[in-house]
Motif scaffolding. Sequence first.
Motif, PDB file in Angstrom:
ATOM      1  N   TRP A   1     -38.987  57.261 104.918  1.00 42.40           N
ATOM      2  CA  TRP A   1     -38.192  56.372 104.041  1.00 42.40           C
ATOM      3  C   TRP A   1     -38.055  55.232 104.038  1.00 42.40           C
ATOM      4  N   ALA A   2     -37.665  54.154 103.064  1.00 46.90           N
ATOM      5  CA  ALA A   2     -37.819  52.710 103.237  1.00 46.90           C
ATOM      6  C   ALA A   2     -36.481  52.031 102.384  1.00 46.90           C
ATOM      7  N   ALA A   3     -36.103  51.152 102.806  1.00 47.52           N
ATOM      8  CA  ALA A   3     -35.075  50.654 102.172  1.00 47.52           C
ATOM      9  C   ALA A   3     -35.496  48.867 101.845  1.00 47.52           C
ATOM     10  N   ALA A   4     -35.282  48.566 100.791  1.00 45.67           N
ATOM     11  CA  ALA A   4     -35.488  46.888 100.354  1.00 45.67           C
ATOM     12  C   ALA A   4     -34.410  46.173 101.177  1.00 45.67           C
ATOM     13  N   PRO A   5     -34.664  44.823 100.965  1.00 45.92           N
ATOM     14  CA  PRO A   5     -33.378  43.861 101.626  1.00 45.92           C
ATOM     15  C   PRO A   5     -32.016  44.159 100.728  1.00 45.92           C
ATOM     16  N   SER A   6     -32.323  44.410  99.408  1.00 46.99           N
ATOM     17  CA  SER A   6     -31.070  44.595  98.513  1.00 46.99           C
ATOM     18  C   SER A   6     -30.329  45.873  99.118  1.00 46.99           C
ATOM     19  N   ARG A   7     -30.811  46.944  99.811  1.00 52.06           N
ATOM     20  CA  ARG A   7     -30.247  48.047 100.070  1.00 52.06           C
ATOM     21  C   ARG A   7     -29.964  48.063 101.822  1.00 52.06           C
ATOM     22  N   SER A   8     -30.267  46.879 102.317  1.00 46.43           N
ATOM     23  CA  SER A   8     -30.128  46.661 103.859  1.00 46.43           C
ATOM     24  C   SER A   8     -28.985  45.930 104.373  1.00 46.43           C
ATOM     25  N   ALA A   9     -28.098  46.476 105.169  1.00 49.13           N
ATOM     26  CA  ALA A   9     -26.970  45.704 105.509  1.00 49.13           C
ATOM     27  C   ALA A   9     -26.995  44.421 105.950  1.00 49.13           C
TER      28      ALA A   9
ATOM     29  N   PHE B   1     -45.777  53.610  94.174  1.00 52.72           N
ATOM     30  CA  PHE B   1     -44.407  53.267  93.704  1.00 52.72           C
ATOM     31  C   PHE B   1     -44.305  51.809  94.747  1.00 52.72           C
ATOM     32  N   VAL B   2     -44.110  50.865  93.853  1.00 54.52           N
ATOM     33  CA  VAL B   2     -44.082  49.654  94.240  1.00 54.52           C
ATOM     34  C   VAL B   2     -42.679  49.000  94.035  1.00 54.52           C
ATOM     35  N   ALA B   3     -41.995  48.490  94.890  1.00 53.29           N
ATOM     36  CA  ALA B   3     -40.574  47.699  94.740  1.00 53.29           C
ATOM     37  C   ALA B   3     -39.848  48.532  93.646  1.00 53.29           C
ATOM     38  N   PRO B   4     -39.343  49.683  93.834  1.00 53.37           N
ATOM     39  CA  PRO B   4     -38.570  50.283  92.933  1.00 53.37           C
ATOM     40  C   PRO B   4     -37.265  49.642  92.681  1.00 53.37           C
ATOM     41  N   VAL B   5     -36.527  49.793  91.613  1.00 51.76           N
ATOM     42  CA  VAL B   5     -35.558  49.051  91.219  1.00 51.76           C
ATOM     43  C   VAL B   5     -34.327  49.748  92.018  1.00 51.76           C
ATOM     44  N   GLY B   6     -34.295  50.704  92.427  1.00 55.80           N
ATOM     45  CA  GLY B   6     -33.132  51.324  93.346  1.00 55.80           C
ATOM     46  C   GLY B   6     -33.092  50.784  94.606  1.00 55.80           C
ATOM     47  N   GLY B   7     -34.284  50.221  95.017  1.00 54.85           N
ATOM     48  CA  GLY B   7     -34.417  49.650  96.465  1.00 54.85           C
ATOM     49  C   GLY B   7     -34.655  50.659  97.517  1.00 54.85           C
ATOM     50  N   ILE B   8     -34.834  52.035  96.826  1.00 52.33           N
ATOM     51  CA  ILE B   8     -34.890  52.991  98.285  1.00 52.33           C
ATOM     52  C   ILE B   8     -36.234  53.951  97.674  1.00 52.33           C
ATOM     53  N   LEU B   9     -37.239  54.071  98.671  1.00 54.65           N
ATOM     54  CA  LEU B   9     -37.936  55.154  98.296  1.00 54.65           C
ATOM     55  C   LEU B   9     -38.426  56.216  99.588  1.00 54.65           C
ATOM     56  N   GLY B  10     -38.935  57.304  99.550  1.00 52.59           N
ATOM     57  CA  GLY B  10     -38.979  58.171 100.593  1.00 52.59           C
ATOM     58  C   GLY B  10     -39.980  59.357  99.977  1.00 52.59           C
ATOM     59  N   ASN B  11     -40.356  59.990 101.188  1.00 51.75           N
ATOM     60  CA  ASN B  11     -40.975  61.366 100.790  1.00 51.75           C
ATOM     61  C   ASN B  11     -40.715  62.342 102.061  1.00 51.75           C
TER      62      ASN B  11
END
Length: 824
Positions: A267-275, A502-512
Amino acid sequence: MADLFKWLMRITGVLLALAVLAVIGLYFLLSRSLPEYDKSLDVAGLSAPVEIVRNNANVPHIFSEKDTGVFFGLGYSHAQDRLWQMIVLRRTAQGRLSEVFGTRTLSVDKLLRRFDIYGAARASVAAQDPATTAALEAYAAGVNARVDEINSSALGRGAPEMFLFNAPISPWSATDSIAIIKLMAVQLSAQMSHEVRRARTSLVLGDSARLADILPDAPGTGIAALPDYAQLMPGLELPRYAIGTPMPQHPLSPFPAPEFAGASNAWAAAPSRSAAGGTLLANDPHLGFSAPAIWYLARLELVSGGVIGGTIPGVPAVLTGRSERLGWGITSANLDDQDVYIEQLNPDNPEEYLTPDGFKPFETRRSIINISGEDPVTMTLRWTENGPVLPGSHYNLGTVTPSGHVASLAWTALSAHDTTMSAAIALMRAGTVEDALEAGELFVAPAQNLTVVDREKIAMKLMGAMPRRNADHESQGRLPSRGWIDNNRWQGRFPHSANPEFVAPVGGILGNTNNKTVDRPFPQHVSYVWGDTQRIHRWQRLMQTRHVHTRDSFIEAQLDTVSFTARSLLPLIGADLWFTGESAPEGSAQGLRQRALSLLADWNGEMNEHRPEPLIYAAWLRALQTRLAKDELGPLNSEFTHADPIFIERVYRDVDGAAIWCDVVQSSPVETCTDIARLALDDALVWITDRYGTALESLRWGDVHQAVQDHPVLGDVPWVRYFVNIRQSTSGGDHTLQRGLTRGTGPDPFQNVHGAGYRGVYDFADPDSSVFVISTGQSGHFLSRYYDDLAQLWRRGEYIPMSLDPQLARAAAVGITNLRPASP
């Protein structure tokens, strides 16, 4: 009498002295193969100096002026620590295990010879790009340099196992590395097994509604109804209750049961979902446990920049890891990249088979398997236009193959133009998400979901060749199909652009978590069989309950042991059992059942190694699956080794009449689902009390859920096994994010045999704070202190630093090896 006693003492003393000398001599011989990490060595054929700095966890940091020097150093390092493992992997891919291990591995060799993955690997060498070819050749030269050093310096044959299984070591080649990638595809592929199982179950049940219960689709939009298997073979006799033969069970066998065909989390988090404002990535690939682990940690300082992460000995690539600019992780994609074909033989000439254009001769070749201590075995290998012909004894194919027919296999991993290695090498040099996704176009097999992050963006894309099937395929790849029907045959492969991404999802989180990722109509459906329907729910909750994430919250998710399955199923199956019935006397079966239910009622679903509830729950679920299905499936039920939560949920929610499974077919009364739940709980408690007594509160899940990391060759040898096997009490279970898949069969069905041999968490707000770990140690030498030094960290959920800082590696180095070009 005194003289006799004196002589007995002398003889005893001599024998003890000889035993001590033998042990010392044996230790001396075995320890000769322990690698020396602090040295300088002149090596012929090396074009630039190589420096290998091993940090305090024995992770090699490899430096050179040229990339070829770095790959040379990786080959040398792999051969220092894992030579035996590499030789065995190569022999497995070649189908040559029996030359060393005798008839025990003959069935494994026969099947691998039929696949001919080594021949496909040899042909694929020419398909690699120049950079990959150079990397493969340099890596092979590094491996061979270590083998030459062992031979010239008498370094104990390179590994302790070589004394017991003495066999010449041929030079390493580029083909060997590509063959190991293909061998991983064998370990990670189960679509053929699923097809055969579905066909056999269809023959037994004869009811499509009940087939949808026991082999359910992953939740989501359904698909159109398919014919049962008998309808696909009109007029042909099929054995309805045929008893299957198990796959080769030797520890070196790469052929998994469907439940063990790979899994993983990422799973990954974009900068917008990273503290901290940087991207985050976590990855833990799941494979069968062994000692040593299949994974090996390494850092490569390439001209394009440093990369660090998990490698597989024999393969010159970091398959999961990070650079300064990019992080990548892999999970099994469950792509349907295998199809079984039933080929009709010519009644007048069994050396011919039917095609859309009439009968054609098989392509044939003879193959000789040499067997240690036995006469050689000669096989005739046959291929059709669809793929290699497999005998009925493999994968239970004989149970679904009519008389006068044979089965063949179409599989992307058998491609002779396999550029997966080039994809892996290109991925290490990628600097952006776009570069990484472009590199994935070269990936053929095994199919993987690539989760990738750079400093600004996150993405996930399926990597692997996706077969193009005809929209009118009669079984849609879910069942073996007739090979002479043109609509059933593959029509090439879809372009890489058709693979889900799935590239740069709006929610800022993706995973599998090997879950169903898309719901597209056939033939672009990806798969009808997905690896997870449960872990994904817990992952969603953990990701969405925080607005922002940190490295530590990703670690927390990676180590989470709460079972969504237990939380959702227990209220269903125990709905009419909780706190019901009269008080029962202590020691009675009813009293024991009430105590078990009381424990489960107060349990939060955490599969903690120190708790009794996970064992009671797991045993109950296992017994319940057997109670529900055994009367309908008969002998076939023994192959459903793990409880399927979707099947049990369908039954207890009575989806499409699924509650009918609760009625025992052979009995006169009509049993209810409550009856079966109660009987299954009693079955579980009988099994538990027979083994562990009636003190339910003192049970420990970790005692039965031990991680079994055994040496695949010496693990069963008396006395020796205590030195080579690594056993650890572990938390988690079949359906937790910290997945510890249980054995499912035998006297110890809850042993943890398949899970995350590698864990890594990468934080691009501070890349050098990234961490990783493997489940054993770096060395494959059981006398080395690095054989199991990481195992306790892994068990406790701890990690080691994953830094590209060369000074940090040097600060506590356990040795520095300098490889210098030899003077001409």
